[in-house]
Design an enzyme around this catalytic site. Structure first.
Site, PDB file in Angstrom:
ATOM      1  CE1 TYR A 278      49.024 -18.481   5.183  1.00  0.00           C
ATOM      2  CE2 TYR A 278      46.710 -18.951   4.859  1.00  0.00           C
ATOM      3  CZ  TYR A 278      47.743 -18.055   4.874  1.00  0.00           C
ATOM      4  OH  TYR A 278      47.517 -16.725   4.608  1.00  0.00           O
TER       5      TYR A 278
ATOM      6  CD1 TRP B  51      45.155 -16.165   9.388  1.00  0.00           C
ATOM      7  CD2 TRP B  51      44.597 -14.469  10.699  1.00  0.00           C
ATOM      8  NE1 TRP B  51      45.588 -15.020   8.775  1.00  0.00           N
ATOM      9  CE2 TRP B  51      45.254 -13.961   9.563  1.00  0.00           C
ATOM     10  CE3 TRP B  51      44.154 -13.576  11.676  1.00  0.00           C
ATOM     11  CZ2 TRP B  51      45.486 -12.602   9.372  1.00  0.00           C
ATOM     12  CZ3 TRP B  51      44.368 -12.223  11.481  1.00  0.00           C
ATOM     13  CH2 TRP B  51      45.040 -11.738  10.341  1.00  0.00           C
TER      14      TRP B  51
END
Length: 769
Positions: A119, A121
């Protein structure tokens, strides 16, 4: 397919690239990387300045590494994780060992024992999107994995919104635009504010940051901005906003008080409620105290939220008959009972009769990300297919520690009860749970329960230090990709700017070699190298342009140009506008087809922590004599999450190497704390150091310590554990928002703060183990 790095910098040497915080061009001069924002960006994000110092920083992982204990004793739970030494290993040997371990876990326990974490970015590129890469590998090579659902940013809202209005993307991303606000909106009522540090980032990249100018233009026209937040900085100066300093996690109570004023004075839109809403009567019984004996008056709300009853009443009256946009920031639902303000804000907008009007109604999370408030592209963007997952088990993303610590035990989620799977191997790429998860001491204990923990990383994060196998991967500047987002009109050819650091390899190359060892390389790669995948993914965009009769360059032409402009759809207000115009022809995707002011479905779940209508529910922890301050652990201004914390811009925001804690001068004076002092912030769960900054922009009784400082555990002179660097997640509580969503509740906690007078130990967070 790398390109040579040019030794001198001129206009031609700058190559296009993109990050979550902006599109830019970069090049080299005298061995130094220069980064310049896109020339058409009206308000560039300074986070791009983290890149030059980060590229060759000592924190980078230079070679494949294996934890000594795992190498000597084999897979299994191990209390040494996070404290052990590592052994350097060749790529061939480490991948052979990893392939053997994947075979073992699958053969002995099945794919249900493998968790695909990842998880995060990690990259704006659509091909080298680490989460997509690892999920594709696990699906195509092994047959599946236990997945997570929802996000740390919007775990509660992502579950509650479909019950009351529709999918979160429809309420947050395809709704009210900044164009509408500039032209139509009379009042923006922002619970949690609209901080520019948040709205300047977007997954997939952003070419034009328009939020600051849009607020300036709207305010100049006469739009009134009201920010309800414990932090003045949650709204930029350009908005000329009124600041209502409310006690953290009391927004729902304030909204209830406002709606009580509207209803008791007959100012609510009865016609809208009758035509467009379901369940008003049940909610009104609660609001007026008929169901529980407590009318939710402005005076009742004032005692909870700290905003004067007269202010609450005047604000409510001032909204009636106006074009009002109600906004709730992600931060409000990152707290215990976080579903409630998301739901209550929709009810407030409905009571005002504003849903679906241009520039009016309710736009969840507007101002939280650069995705929101923009038009949607009219052609598809590149995206790597992840394959089919043969495992049905999942967890809400923020329940990772619960899963590892309590395998087989049941948990509630959105009306279902199911057991936590027993995970033996976790595979992480592109994320740092020691940034976004809560109660890091407990998280470290959880990871020690695994047989094997595999991490792809660019740097020695705490997550990498707790792993058994650490594989060095390239960072975005070291690979080619395509930058694109569904709401940004620019697709970017992300050229390679630098050679890989040390022995770092692209995630795709690592997985392709692993898949070959497992006999599944063709299934994973489909016979394509990186450049061929980019051309393949770009074709969907090119075909979409061609179908509309627009300029549709082939891939090589696109790559040479560096960018192409994409067409966008009309600013039509999405499903809420369509519902407003024709509620019978375009019903909402809710059980009634209307706005669910109350929900019989949620009521039927029987959750005491999330009833069938929005309600004020006090949190389990509130300030007391031992821990008298609220701590707001919000997003940082100098980096995205914990990304490139060692970068130049992030480092410029620290003091004496520590993260900065902001607190009110009165709270500081009561503790003998002065500007720049190092302080110890502590509660029952842990402690950390930070540098004090005194400001009246934080309300009394509240301190602010942003997330993202790399976890750096140590001991003070009394033998008490603490994070030397200032990571607030050693303090936050690891509980779900409620039984409904089980979202992250890490925005708030309670603490005490004291001056720290011991000699300071050096920051070791960036030193390789």
């Amino acid at each position: 397919m790398s390109e040579p790095i040019l030794p001198t910098l001129d206009t031609d040497a700058l190559r296009p690239h993109s990050a979550h915080w902006g599109v830019f061009r970069a090049g080299w001069k005298d061995g130094t990387l220069t980064v310049r924002p896109h020339p058409d960006d009206p308000d560039p994000n300074p986070l791009i300045e983290n890149l030059p110092a980060a590229l060759r920083h000592r924190a980078r992982v230079a070679a494949p590494m294996v934890r000594r204990g795992w190498l000597d004793d084999g897979p299994g739970p191990d209390a040494r994780r996070g404290r052990d030494e590592f052994v350097s290993m060749s790529w061939d040997e480490v991948l052979d060992r990893l392939a053997a371990e994947l075979r073992r876990v699958k053969a002995q326990h099945g794919c249900e024992a493998i968790f695909g974490g990842s998880y995060g970015w990690s990259s704006a590129g659509r091909f080298h999107h680490a989460q997509s890469q690892v999920h594709r590998f696990l699906n195509t090579t092994l047959g599946g994995y236990v997945r997570s659902v929802n996000s740390y940013s919007a775990g509660a809202s992502g579950v509650i919104l479909p019950h009351i209005l529709g999918h979160m993307d429809e309420v947050a991303r395809r709704n009210v635009t900044w164009e509408q606000i500039v032209e139509h909106t009379e009042v923006v009522l922002a619970f949690g504010g609209m901080a520019l540090k948040n709205s300047r980032v977007a997954s997939g990249g952003i070419s034009r940051h328009v939020e600051r100018q849009s607020m300036r233009d709207a305010a100049a026209r006469g739009c009134r901005f009201v920010s309800v937040s414990p932090l003045r900085s949650d709204m930029p100066e350009e908005a000329r906003a009124e600041w209502l300093a409310a006690v953290p996690n009391t927004d729902t109570a304030m909204m209830l008080g406002m709606v009580h004023v509207l209803v008791s004075e007959g100012l609510h839109d009865r016609g809208f409620i009758a035509r467009y809403c379901e369940g008003w009567a049940t909610f009104e019984d609660y609001l007026l105290g008929r169901s529980d004996g407590t009318p939710k008056t402005a005076a009742w709300a004032a005692a909870i939220c700290g905003v004067a009853a007269s202010t609450i009443a005047q604000l409510a009256r001032s909204l009636a008959g106006k074009r009002v946009l109600v906004v709730v920031a992600h931060s409000l639902q990152r707290a215990e009972h976080g579903e409630q303000p998301v739901w209550m804000a929709a009810v407030l907008a409905a009571a005002l009769g504003q849903l679906g009007l241009p520039g009016g109604g309710y736009n969840y999370a507007l101002g939280t990300l650069a995705h929101y408030g923009k038009r949607t592209n009219a052609v598809p963007a590149a995206a790597l297919p992840q394959g089919d997952n043969g495992v049905k088990a999942f967890i809400p993303v923020a329940r990772i520690a619960d899963m590892l610590l309590h395998p087989g035990e049941p948990f509630d989620y959105n009306g279902r009860r199911q057991p936590y799977p027993h995970i033996r191997l976790a595979y992480w790429a592109g994320g740092n749970p020691f940034h976004h998860h809560q109660d890091l001491t407990r998280l470290a204990q959880a990871f020690r329960r695994l047989d094997t923990f595999v991490v792809h990383e660019i740097g020695w994060t705490a997550t990498a230090r707790h792993a058994d196998i650490v594989l060095p991967c390239t960072m975005t500047l070291e690979r080619e990709d395509i930058g694109a987002a569904p709401t940004d009109p620019l697709a970017v050819a992300m050229h390679r700017i630098a050679e890989p650091f040390g022995l770092a390899r692209d995630d795709y190359e690592i997985f392709a070699d692993l898949a070959a060892r497992l006999g599944r390389q063709q299934a994973f790669t489909e016979g394509r190298d990186t450049r061929q995948w980019l051309a393949h993914l770009y074709e969907k965009t090119r075909a979409g342009l061609e179908a509309q009769g627009l300029d549709a360059p082939d891939f090589e032409s696109f790559w040479q140009r560096g960018e192409i402009v994409l067409p966008q759809k009309p600013d039509d207000g999405g499903i809420l506008r369509a519902f407003r115009v024709d509620p019978d022809g375009h019903p909402l995707p809710t059980p009634s087809g209307k706005v669910q002011v109350s929900s019989s479905a949620i009521a039927g779940f029987g959750y005491t922590d999330c009833p069938g209508h929005p309600a004020w529910l006090p949190p389990s922890e509130m300030p007391d004599s031992a821990y008298p301050l609220w701590l707001v652990a919000n997003q940082p201004a100098t980096r995205l999450h914990s990304q490139l914390d060692f970068g130049g811009h992030s480092q410029s925001g620290k003091h004496r190497g520590r993260e900065v804690c902001s607190l009110h001068p009165a709270d500081a004076a009561a503790r003998g704390i002065r500007e720049g002092d190092i302080v110890r912030i502590f509660n029952l769960r842990g402690a950390c150091l930070a540098a004090a900054s005194l400001t009246e922009d934080v309300m009394p009784g509240v301190a602010r310590l942003p997330t993202g400082a790399w976890y750096d555990p140590g001991m003070d002179a009394q033998g008490r554990p603490l994070c030397m660097h200032g990571n607030p997640n050693v303090l936050t509580k690891d509980i779900g928002t409620s039984s409904l969503a089980q979202g992250c509740s890490g925005q708030l906690t309670v603490v005490q703060i004291e001056r720290f007078d011991e000699p300071l130990q050096p920051i070791r967070a960036y030193d390789p183990p």
